[in-house]
Design a protein around this motif. Structure first.
Motif, PDB file in Angstrom:
ATOM      1  N   GLU A 103      19.735  12.723 -20.927  1.00 30.83           N
ATOM      2  CA  GLU A 103      20.286  11.514 -21.532  1.00 30.83           C
ATOM      3  C   GLU A 103      20.220  10.296 -20.618  1.00 30.83           C
ATOM      4  N   SER A 104      19.876  10.468 -19.323  1.00 30.86           N
ATOM      5  CA  SER A 104      19.898   9.364 -18.362  1.00 30.86           C
ATOM      6  C   SER A 104      18.490   9.041 -17.889  1.00 30.86           C
ATOM      7  N   LEU A 105      18.302   7.758 -17.538  1.00 29.06           N
ATOM      8  CA  LEU A 105      17.012   7.312 -17.025  1.00 29.06           C
ATOM      9  C   LEU A 105      16.918   7.553 -15.529  1.00 29.06           C
ATOM     10  N   GLU A 106      15.718   7.862 -15.060  1.00 27.50           N
ATOM     11  CA  GLU A 106      15.443   7.941 -13.636  1.00 27.50           C
ATOM     12  C   GLU A 106      14.926   6.586 -13.149  1.00 27.50           C
ATOM     13  N   THR A 107      14.950   6.406 -11.837  1.00 26.06           N
ATOM     14  CA  THR A 107      14.379   5.199 -11.245  1.00 26.06           C
ATOM     15  C   THR A 107      12.856   5.302 -11.263  1.00 26.06           C
ATOM     16  N   LYS A 108      12.226   4.274 -11.790  1.00 23.80           N
ATOM     17  CA  LYS A 108      10.762   4.238 -11.871  1.00 23.80           C
ATOM     18  C   LYS A 108      10.233   3.330 -10.766  1.00 23.80           C
ATOM     19  N   ILE A 109       9.378   3.886  -9.928  1.00 24.27           N
ATOM     20  CA  ILE A 109       8.823   3.129  -8.804  1.00 24.27           C
ATOM     21  C   ILE A 109       7.302   3.169  -8.903  1.00 24.27           C
ATOM     22  N   GLU A 110       6.694   1.989  -8.900  1.00 20.39           N
ATOM     23  CA  GLU A 110       5.233   1.881  -8.952  1.00 20.39           C
ATOM     24  C   GLU A 110       4.733   1.374  -7.601  1.00 20.39           C
ATOM     25  N   PHE A 111       3.904   2.174  -6.954  1.00 23.36           N
ATOM     26  CA  PHE A 111       3.372   1.830  -5.637  1.00 23.36           C
ATOM     27  C   PHE A 111       1.945   1.310  -5.784  1.00 23.36           C
ATOM     28  N   HIS A 112       1.711   0.092  -5.234  1.00 21.13           N
ATOM     29  CA  HIS A 112       0.370  -0.491  -5.183  1.00 21.13           C
ATOM     30  C   HIS A 112      -0.099  -0.511  -3.736  1.00 21.13           C
ATOM     31  N   PHE A 113      -1.400  -0.503  -3.546  1.00 22.62           N
ATOM     32  CA  PHE A 113      -1.962  -0.463  -2.201  1.00 22.62           C
ATOM     33  C   PHE A 113      -2.836  -1.688  -1.972  1.00 22.62           C
ATOM     34  N   SER A 114      -2.687  -2.246  -0.793  1.00 18.79           N
ATOM     35  CA  SER A 114      -3.487  -3.406  -0.414  1.00 18.79           C
ATOM     36  C   SER A 114      -4.962  -3.023  -0.340  1.00 18.79           C
TER      37      SER A 114
END
Length: 650
Positions: A550-561
């Motif tokens: 029922e709960s959302l997780e933290t969404k993390i998007e990693f980009h690379f130089s």
């Protein structure tokens, strides 16, 4: 004779259980989990303490009663190693009115016994008439006499009590004190049959002189029967040096010999202290340290007239006293697919692929990755065939798709051991497609040739209703039509059930997930038979968490130089810093905690998305043996969406 610093074999590196014939490692002594049935390995008196000094006379050795539970501070009693070193029927136990031997042979050929030399007096339950019960029927688990007089373990031992309940009511499981029988108008036994015998037919209040009870020949006597019920399982406080039970020399002319070749002279007179002049002593009465059925459960059968022991699979015998030859298995699994539902079929096989025994386990990595699972696998025959080579084989199935996944095999290297303990971490790899250049050397008639993922060996995975090394043996499989039949053991099919079915043949329907309580398109996984923690488990869709997703997780998007060589695999380290405790005392805060996740990038990707449900303040990326700061927050914010770019300077 004072014993101090007594040398005992194996004590230097093994702890000896009093309650069963078993040694355990010293590292398992005084832990939270007892290894001995009597729990003496978690006693306050630890092995290695200062040795105890006490009077240990040879007259009390191996007499069926534990007088000293710890000799020299060690877990060694006066009743250990008695089978060959000191028989229970000896000069100090014979004809003393106490039940020392399991078959009562020490009291059979005695002057006071009217059924000598091969029996014991017995009052029949219904007619209340006397008869002679053969020694072969003593302690056989069947109730033959009033009060269960013929069974030594008729009442459970009461280790911390000075008095024991020694009379078992007719056709009942409860025991009472003999003096309660006619002490009041209260009916202690529900049937009333016992009170009719002892309170009407016989006046227990009569004073009977038993000062010469063991010197004279006796006929059938209700009072003597009552005395034996009360005191036959209780030991006198002291045993004195005596010649009363030794044969005369030269031998007398008239002797009596019984079927057990025990000879007692009819002219020998016994000198015995007054049986009513005894002192109650706690250790003297604690002669039963183990339960009746050892590792099993005591049950009553045949209308409560017969006692039996229900043994666990690892033990057998009349009292579950023998351990089966088996494989004791501890497994921990690691799978690449974290959200797939797997079924592991764990089998003990031999070189002819015969299945001796099997166990099954439903496994979901996100739920079970940190768990260890224990199994016992038994051999088909007892004893096992020592000339054969045995293997542990694990077949893996995707339970949602009901398809074969992969197999592993582990040889049992020390097959001569009666109990082989094996601890494994099983890595379940992704199935590999066999190249065309590899040709399977096996000609599987009714099956498919497979390759073990952890070995260079090949095997035939047989079709349903077939078995054998080349799938040539026809079997009768009775699994349900929507299940997978693995094989047959002892005319019983091994069936892999779909998620909504259970039972040995997969004919029973699960109802836990009929009304799906899992939210956000999550999957409901019914409870496995070996997992009783919950009725069902919600396998959450990516990005959700909670018992019902029922709960959302933290969404993390990693980009690379663009200046960074993009790795194929990265490690993300999440660090949580606990707050300072609100206390006037200067208590140091808890240490920071770290959770590490792994993420893989495809060849053409320059970013990756990770979902994390825990609290954190710092986030680091690790790849190419370098660490990069990715996130830092003073106060944790749950269920947020974060996008960050990895810069080499950071």
């Amino acid at each position: 004779m004072n014993y101090i610093d007594m040398t005992i074999p194996d004590i230097d590196y093994r702890f000896r259980c009093i309650s069963e014939k078993k040694y355990i490692p010293m590292s398992r002594v005084n832990t939270d989990t007892p290894m001995c049935i009597g729990r003496e390995d978690v006693s306050e008196l630890m092995v290695g303490a200062h040795p105890l000094s006490f009077h240990l006379s040879f007259t009390i050795l191996c007499d069926g009663f534990i007088d000293h539970s710890r000799i020299d501070g060690l877990n060694y009693t006066d009743e250990i190693d008695c089978e060959e070193d000191w028989p229970c029927n000896n000069a100090y136990t014979r004809c003393d009115g106490k039940w020392n031997c399991r078959n009562a042979i020490d009291e059979a050929n005695c002057p006071y016994n009217p059924c000598r030399p091969n029996g014991r007096p017995c009052i029949l339950p219904f007619s209340h008439n006397f008869t002679c019960l053969p020694l072969s029927r003593i302690n056989d688990g069947r109730i033959d006499c009033v009060g269960d007089y013929d069974e030594q373990d008729r009442c459970e031992p009461q280790l911390q009590s000075l008095l024991r309940k020694t009379y078992r009511c007719f056709n009942e499981t409860q025991c009472i004190y003999m003096y309660e029988m006619c002490a009041s108008n209260v009916q202690h036994c529900s049937s009333g049959d016992d009170q009719d015998l002892w309170c009407k037919k016989l006046n227990l209040s009569d004073v009977v002189d038993y000062s010469d009870i063991f010197q004279q020949s006796r006929d059938f006597d209700y009072h003597f029967y009552d005395y034996q019920l009360n005191f036959g399982l209780q030991k006198d406080s002291f045993a004195y040096f005596t010649l009363k039970n030794h044969l005369l020399y030269p031998f007398p002319i008239e002797t009596i010999t019984n079927e057990y070749n025990s000879i007692a002279a009819t002219t020998v007179e016994s000198v015995h202290s007054n049986p009513f002049d005894f002192k109650w002593h706690l250790e003297s009465n604690s002669h039963g340290l183990s339960s009746i059925c050892n590792r099993g459960i005591s049950i009553y059968v045949n209308s409560f007239s017969e006692k039996s022991c229900l043994c666990p699979p690892a033990y057998f015998g009349y009292r579950c006293e023998y351990q089966n030859q088996l494989i004791s298995l501890t497994l921990r699994f690691r799978t690449v697919e974290l959200r797939a539902v797997f079924n592991f079929v764990i089998m003990l096989t031999d070189e002819s692929t015969n299945i001796h025994s099997s166990e099954q386990l439903d496994y979901v990595s996100v739920r079970d990755c940190s768990k260890k699972f224990n199994f016992y696998l038994l051999y088909l025959t007892r004893p096992k065939n020592a000339s054969r080579t045995y293997y542990l084989r694990i077949d893996t199935y995707n339970k949602e798709k009901m398809k074969y996944y992969v197999s592993m095999i582990y040889p049992i290297q020390y097959s001569f051991l009666p109990v082989h303990r094996l601890s494994l971490q099983v890595d379940v790899s992704v199935p590999k497609v066999t190249g065309k250049s590899k040709i399977c050397p096996l000609k599987c008639l009714h099956g498919q040739c497979r390759h073990f993922s952890n070995s260079d060996q090949y095997f035939c995975q047989c079709s349903e209703s077939y078995s054998g090394m080349l799938c040539t043996i026809k079997n009768s499989c009775d699994c349900s039509s929507d299940s997978i039949c693995i094989g047959v053991v002892n005319n019983r099919s091994i069936c892999v059930c779909p998620l909504d079915k259970f039972g040995p043949r997969c004919y029973l329907k699960r109802i836990a997930c009929v009304s799906n309580l899992c939210s956000n398109n999550s999957r409901c996984i019914p409870r496995d038979e070996k997992n009783f923690e919950m009725e069902y488990f919600c396998l959450c869709s990516q990005g959700y968490m909670g018992s019902r997703c029922e709960s959302l997780e933290t969404k993390i998007e990693f980009h690379f130089s663009k200046t960074i060589s993009i790795p194929q695999t990265i490690f993300i380290h999440f660090i949580y810093i606990p707050p300072k405790p609100n206390s006037p005392l200067r208590i140091p805060p808890s240490d920071p905690t770290q959770i590490t996740m792994m993420s893989k990038l495809k060849f053409h990707e320059s970013s990756t998305i990770v979902y994390y449900g825990g609290a954190f303040h710092l986030g680091f990326l690790e790849f190419h043996q370098q660490y990069y700061l990715a996130l830092l927050q003073h106060n944790f914010t749950s269920a947020m969406n974060v996008s960050t770019t990895n810069i080499p300077e950071h």
